[in-house]
Design an enzyme around this catalytic site. Structure first.
Site, PDB file in Angstrom:
ATOM      1  N   GLU A 177       0.832  -1.214   0.000  1.00  9.83           N
ATOM      2  CA  GLU A 177       0.000   0.000   0.000  1.00  9.83           C
ATOM      3  C   GLU A 177       0.866   1.264   0.000  1.00  9.83           C
ATOM      4  O   GLU A 177       1.173   1.804   1.065  1.00  9.83           O
ATOM      5  CB  GLU A 177      -0.950   0.027   1.203  1.00  9.83           C
ATOM      6  CG  GLU A 177      -1.877   1.242   1.181  1.00  9.83           C
ATOM      7  CD  GLU A 177      -2.746   1.362   2.428  1.00  9.83           C
ATOM      8  OE1 GLU A 177      -3.657   2.208   2.414  1.00  9.83           O
ATOM      9  OE2 GLU A 177      -2.513   0.635   3.406  1.00  9.83           O
ATOM     10  N   LYS A 214      -2.775  -2.075  -2.851  1.00  6.66           N
ATOM     11  CA  LYS A 214      -3.812  -1.178  -2.352  1.00  6.66           C
ATOM     12  C   LYS A 214      -3.390   0.239  -2.703  1.00  6.66           C
ATOM     13  O   LYS A 214      -2.385   0.746  -2.199  1.00  6.66           O
ATOM     14  CB  LYS A 214      -4.011  -1.338  -0.846  1.00  6.66           C
ATOM     15  CG  LYS A 214      -5.122  -0.448  -0.290  1.00  6.66           C
ATOM     16  CD  LYS A 214      -5.524  -0.836   1.126  1.00  6.66           C
ATOM     17  CE  LYS A 214      -6.626   0.087   1.638  1.00  6.66           C
ATOM     18  NZ  LYS A 214      -7.150  -0.325   2.964  1.00  6.66           N
TER      19      LYS A 214
END
Length: 297
Positions: A177, A214
């Site tokens: 992420e 993500k």
């Protein structure tokens, strides 16, 4: 080793991933949005009891099932507690059909080169061993990009993949992420740099390894399509990043193959003061809208 049934669900499921992983730094804000202010608890222990009660209420709501909620990202303290009389990860998978993930990062380092790298993750191997034993499928770790700085973005992605390889070595699937801050003026340029850096690291992964990504919802629709289709990527999910649920869903629906992994946008409108019927109705509406946006592309 990872659960192939869970992997297939994440790969092909028509739903989204709930982010229930607020940490010590973000918990007070999450509780305020839920209608619980700082004067209603007097210690960190009480604060974490309250946020666990909120998460347990969400996880036990009738609409929170694997039909639309493919997975849920947990805070370490949530993994170590129970929901519905079972360890949290077991409850999610056995009772709800929801694949459990674990947040493993320890927060952000000081800013530099337009980014905030992760702090060193001390004790990661031991945590990953505990996670595997608890039935966790994968992990999540967050860095932040605040400017279109090539050196900074390269450093963020290199660090994420370095830790990702350590996680893969434990048989877990890392969610990488590198969040791009939604308010920066050069967001589109930062996202172009980020896509290139991620592609280079994906191409270097062995053929038998997969990660998840993500990412902040991009300025250019389908900017990340090459990542969605990459053979080393199990799934690309999107964070809401401060957008309202309405805007996040609208942006999400413009990106083919990307599904939601929302935190604040999922819990928007939920309140500790709601009756169970009111709470369940509000959560069911949020889950419906986010799932519909996730499969729209």
């Amino acid at each position: 080793m990872r659960n192939s049934i869970q992997a297939d669900k994440i790969r092909t499921g028509q739903g989204f991933i709930a982010a229930l992983d607020q940490s010590g730094g973000s918990t007070p804000k999450a509780l305020r949005l839920y209608g619980i202010t700082e004067d209603q608890y007097t210690s960190e222990a009480e604060m974490f009891d309250l946020i666990h009660a909120m998460r347990a209420r969400i996880a036990q709501a009738p609409a929170f099932t694997g039909d639309k909620v493919l997975g849920a990202i947990l805070f370490e303290m949530t993994m170590d507690r129970e929901i519905g009389g079972k360890p949290s990860a077991q409850f999610l998978w056995q009772e709800r059909g929801v694949v459990p993930f674990l947040k493993v990062d320890k927060g952000l380092a000081e800013p530099g080169s337009g980014v905030r790298l992760m702090k060193p993750i001390t004790g990661l191997d031991a945590l990953l061993d505990r996670a595997g034993a608890a039935g966790i499928f994968g992990t999540k770790m967050r860095s932040v990009i605040d400017a279109a700085d090539p050196a900074g973005i390269d450093a963020v992605v290199a660090q994420q993949f370095d830790v990702g390889r350590q996680i893969l070595g434990h048989g877990l699937v890392p969610i990488i992420e590198p969040e791009v801050t939604i308010s920066i003026p050069d967001k589109a340029a930062a996202e172009e740099l980020l896509r290139g850096a991620i592609l280079a690291h994906l191409d270097a992964l062995p053929a038998d390894q997969e990660v998840m990504l993500k990412l902040t919802l991009p300025e250019a629709p389908n900017l990340y399509e090459a990542l969605v289709n990459h053979p080393r990527v199990l799934r690309v999910v999107a964070l809401s990043g401060g957008y309202t649920r309405q805007e996040a869903n609208a942006r999400l629906a413009q990106n083919r193959g990307v599904i939601a992994s929302f935190s604040r946008a999922l819990t928007e409108g939920l309140s500790a003061q709601q009756s169970d019927a009111e709470f369940d109705t509000a959560l069911a509406a949020a889950i419906h809208d986010i799932q519909r946006a996730s499969v729209a592309g």
